[in-house]
Design a protein around this motif. Structure first.
Motif, short mmCIF file in Angstrom:
data_model
loop_
_atom_site.label_atom_id
_atom_site.label_comp_id
_atom_site.label_asym_id
_atom_site.label_seq_id
_atom_site.Cartn_x
_atom_site.Cartn_y
_atom_site.Cartn_z
N CYS A 219 100.57 42.79 73.27
CA CYS A 219 101.29 41.51 73.38
C CYS A 219 100.42 40.32 72.98
O CYS A 219 99.20 40.37 73.10
CB CYS A 219 101.73 41.29 74.82
SG CYS A 219 102.74 42.60 75.49
N ALA A 220 101.09 39.25 72.56
CA ALA A 220 100.42 37.95 72.51
C ALA A 220 100.49 37.41 73.93
O ALA A 220 101.46 37.65 74.64
CB ALA A 220 101.13 37.03 71.55
N TYR A 221 99.46 36.68 74.35
CA TYR A 221 99.35 36.34 75.77
C TYR A 221 99.30 34.83 75.99
O TYR A 221 98.64 34.10 75.24
CB TYR A 221 98.09 36.98 76.35
CG TYR A 221 97.85 36.66 77.79
CD1 TYR A 221 98.48 37.38 78.79
CD2 TYR A 221 97.00 35.62 78.17
CE1 TYR A 221 98.28 37.08 80.13
CE2 TYR A 221 96.79 35.31 79.50
CZ TYR A 221 97.44 36.06 80.47
OH TYR A 221 97.23 35.76 81.80
N ALA B 17 100.71 30.99 71.19
CA ALA B 17 101.07 32.37 71.56
C ALA B 17 102.42 32.75 70.96
O ALA B 17 102.59 33.87 70.46
CB ALA B 17 101.09 32.50 73.08
N ALA C 192 95.42 33.60 72.10
CA ALA C 192 96.68 34.24 72.48
C ALA C 192 96.70 35.71 72.07
O ALA C 192 97.31 36.55 72.71
CB ALA C 192 97.84 33.52 71.83
N ALA D 128 92.77 37.40 74.09
CA ALA D 128 92.46 37.28 75.52
C ALA D 128 93.73 37.54 76.32
O ALA D 128 94.69 36.78 76.19
CB ALA D 128 91.92 35.89 75.83
N LYS D 129 93.75 38.59 77.12
CA LYS D 129 95.00 39.02 77.76
C LYS D 129 95.02 38.80 79.27
O LYS D 129 95.73 39.49 79.99
CB LYS D 129 95.26 40.50 77.43
CG LYS D 129 95.33 40.81 75.95
CD LYS D 129 96.50 40.09 75.28
CE LYS D 129 96.49 40.14 73.77
NZ LYS D 129 96.71 41.40 73.18
N ARG E 246 105.02 40.65 67.61
CA ARG E 246 104.51 41.17 68.89
C ARG E 246 105.34 40.63 70.04
O ARG E 246 105.86 39.51 69.96
CB ARG E 246 103.05 40.73 69.10
CG ARG E 246 102.05 41.38 68.18
CD ARG E 246 101.89 42.81 68.59
NE ARG E 246 101.17 43.55 67.60
CZ ARG E 246 99.88 43.84 67.66
NH1 ARG E 246 99.18 43.39 68.66
NH2 ARG E 246 99.31 44.56 66.74
#
Lengths: 289, 410
Positions: free
Chosen positions: A191-193, A26, B53, B56-57, A35
């Protein structure tokens, strides 16, 4: 792109943060695509720490915005210096201030000189790129979240009296959330998560060893296994976080303990469990011998 | 790496993710392709974690992504195994069709019917043969009969292959909507955590509603002018009004008869947490008698009930309301919101009605939280007859209904 996922993992480890592949990926995505990085997870799993460690890894200053209920742009972005504006108006009225008519003074008091900079504005106006931590975003309301979108997507903010301010340098942004309320899809998609879970026993041991390099090997393992057992107990309401397992080991170290026995557990359990019912529940099973 | 094929595969994969509920727009597609171009495809774990990443949030979306990724991107070995399985399956099917057709050679049957016949029980085979004889008489509507038989055969094949929808994993949701009576002992900690999370959410929402009107409340002109005297009349430090404090007092009356004790525990936990800000809460438990109970620590609620001597006794709402009126110093007054947690199954109903009327005239409002899905006749009577006397009865059979009722009342 300047680094790879293994390099990120290595750099974080060198700065005392043990990260898994998912988190490193991430961070890699966030860095590669410019991001923000959104991190969710239970309290005390190391969400805030990742921003601090990234600041160390990247050698950048950390700018932190601690969110809370009712936060708005005057606390997060900027605020007009009301007192300074009033004094300027008084000075102008008494003839001791800057020259010019009413229009000039109006223009003057709504210029950048009268602006009080808050964390968001500071992060994008800084000459030196920074790491921006927007902590506990879930505590804010939806309007504030919507207000952040422009900054997170475009790295710019719009102040009605001045206009749009573009970022001098792009901050590496980390947003954290405990899930007190669901964040909007609009924010998530920018966003990157990463989701941070409680670490498994081996990872916990590695974290504890990083913090206490001189600690007894067996004691570290005892603590990590006991914490894992406490987390697995459904009746314990407030699960121990990583910070609490570190505190527990610190307390045991201070007591000079070599292993975690019944006596040591009873003496130090309040470092890891917070609440009468949880402590009673935690002490009821046989501790690790 | 053939970029065209990679892009094409990714587009199909994104289609699968969309079907799984992920929001994948053109910008996500472009990002993913940029990521693949930069990171390459050689390292499968990197591609997997990187795309996850990016696309998928949430935790739920991560699970959907993982399942979709594992199904879509497979190694050469897995691909060969899958192909072999498909070919084996096809050849077994062909065998069954041929067996079925051999057995039914005097009829013109479809592949599906022949396959179903081959795998059917003797009883079903007999029935199918009879039906085919009947259809071949020529006197019946043959296409209609064939369609009917095809449908039956399809059903048999589904049974055979175990075709069915997987049950979604909605444990949290199910607990939210589960009736209090059916929450098991093991589920109680999870349910209490759910209650805590809901309380946090309700408090946060109510705080936001207040804050939305202005960060620091309305300007306080009197205070502002007063302060400005220190700075020669220039209002350098504007003052704002503080949040008005509620003068309301809350009294909770919890039925602790055997069937009600769990509901009372959940509801009291909810009410205590929601009204903690105001700090004017008193709680009583009742069955055939009445006793005050502390709300500082509700973790031992059930134990306290056992020790109170009210456990496993009958319910006397009228007696409890009478005892509440007789409390000295008075437990209720014109500012009191009285919350009754009970299913309204009581002895001496006339007394209960009389005392409800009496207590109603001494309090601001009575809110009755009833955990029954189907109200009893007496509960219905209270809900309708005393509605005009500020008695509101709300159905709270699940945590979700309880949360809604408490959020609106408190």
């Amino acid at each position: 792109m300047t680094e790879s996922i293994p390099q990120i993992k290595q750099s974080l480890m060198e700065h005392g943060y043990i990260a898994d592949e998912g988190l490193c990926a991430a961070i890699f995505v966030a860095r590669s695509l410019d991001r923000p990085l959104l991190i969710e997870g239970a309290a005390g799993v190391g969400k805030t720490q990742i921003a601090k460690t990234m600041a160390e890894v990247l050698g950048r200053p950390l700018v932190r915005l601690q969110c809370h209920v009712g936060i708005d742009e005057t606390r997060a972005l900027c605020e007009w210096n009301y007192q300074k504006q009033l004094l300027a108006i008084q000075a102008h009225a008494s003839g001791t201030g800057a020259a010019g008519g009413a229009d000039a003074i109006m223009e003057s008091i709504f210029s950048e000189a009268f602006l009080l900079e808050r964390p968001l504005l500071r992060s994008i106006r800084s000459e030196e790129p920074v790491v921006l931590l927007i902590d506990e975003l879930d505590k804010t309301d939806e309007e504030f979240e919507a207000f952040l979108l422009e900054l997170l997507a475009e790295y710019q903010v719009t102040i009605p009296e001045i206009g749009t301010i573009r970022a001098v340098s792009k901050p590496f942004t980390v947003l954290t959330s405990n899930g007190a309320r669901p964040l909007s899809d609009a924010l998530r998609r920018r966003c990157a998560y990463a989701w941070l879970d409680y670490p498994d026993t081996e990872k916990e041991i590695a974290i504890l060893k990083t913090r206490f390099p001189g600690a007894e090997e067996l004691l570290v393992r005892d603590v990590a296994e006991a914490v894992a057992e406490l987390r697995a107990q459904p009746r314990i309401m407030k699960k121990p976080s990583i910070a609490e397992s570190i505190d527990w080991l610190a307390a045991l170290e201070a007591l000079g303990a070599k292993r975690l026995g019944r006596l040591e557990t009873e003496a130090t359990i309040s470092a890891v469990l917070k609440g009468r019912a949880d402590i009673e529940e935690g002490l009821s099973p046989k501790p690790v011998e | 790496m053939n970029k065209g094929i990679v892009t094409e595969n990714l587009v199909v994969f994104f289609g699968n993710l969309r079907e799984g509920g992920l929001l994948i727009g053109p910008s996500e597609t472009a990002d993913a392709i940029a990521f693949i171009s930069a990171a390459g495809l050689s390292d499968r774990p990197t591609v997997r974690t990187g795309l996850r990443a990016m696309l998928a949030k949430s935790r739920k979306e991560q699970a959907v992504f993982d399942a979709a990724f594992d199904t879509f991107f497979v190694g050469a070995e897995t691909m060969e195994t899958r192909q072999r399985e498909i070919l084996d399956k096809a050849s077994r099917r062909q065998e069954r069709i041929e067996t079925g057709r051999d057995a039914l050679e005097r009829y013109e049957v479809s592949e599906e019917l022949a396959e179903a016949f081959a795998s059917a029980t003797e009883e079903r085979k007999e029935w199918l043969k009879n039906m085919l004889d009947y259809a071949q008489d020529g006197n019946r509507n043959l296409p209609l009969m064939e369609a009917y038989l095809k449908k039956i055969a399809s059903g048999w094949l589904s049974e055979e292959g175990g075709v069915g929808l997987e049950q979604p994993d909605g444990q949290d949701d199910s607990l939210l909507h589960k009736s209090f009576a059916s929450i098991t002992e093991e589920e109680i900690p999870q349910a209490l955590r759910l209650v805590e999370a809901l309380v946090r959410r309700i408090l946060l929402a109510s705080e936001r509603r207040y804050r939305r009107n202005g960060r620091r409340g309305m300007p306080d002109l009197r205070q502002t002018i007063h302060r400005s005297l220190r700075t020669g009349g220039v209002p350098l430090s504007p003052a704002y009004k503080k949040r008005p404090r509620s003068s309301r007092r809350i009294v909770v009356l919890c039925d602790v008869s055997e069937s009600m004790v769990r509901f009372s525990e959940f509801a009291l936990t909810f009410i205590t947490a929601l009204s903690r800000r105001d700090g004017k809460l008193r709680a009583f438990i009742f069955s055939e008698g009445l006793a005050a109970i502390g709300t500082e620590d509700l973790t031992h609620f059930e134990k306290n009930v056992h020790e109170s001597g009210l456990w496993r006794r009958g319910t006397d709402i009228g007696g409890a309301l009478g005892a509440l009126l007789a409390e000295r110093p008075p437990a209720i007054d014109a500012q009191t919101l009285l919350l009754v947690l009970s299913d309204a199954k009581t002895v001496n109903r006339p007394l209960a009605e009389e005392m409800l009327h009496e207590v109603g005239s001494h309090t601001r409002e009575i809110l009755w939280l009833n955990p029954e899905r189907q109200f009893s006749a007496f509960a219905e009577r209270i809900a309708t007859k005393y509605a005009a006397e500020h008695v509101t009865m709300l159905r709270c059979s699940s945590i979700e209904e309880l949360a809604r009722a408490c959020a609106s009342a408190l």
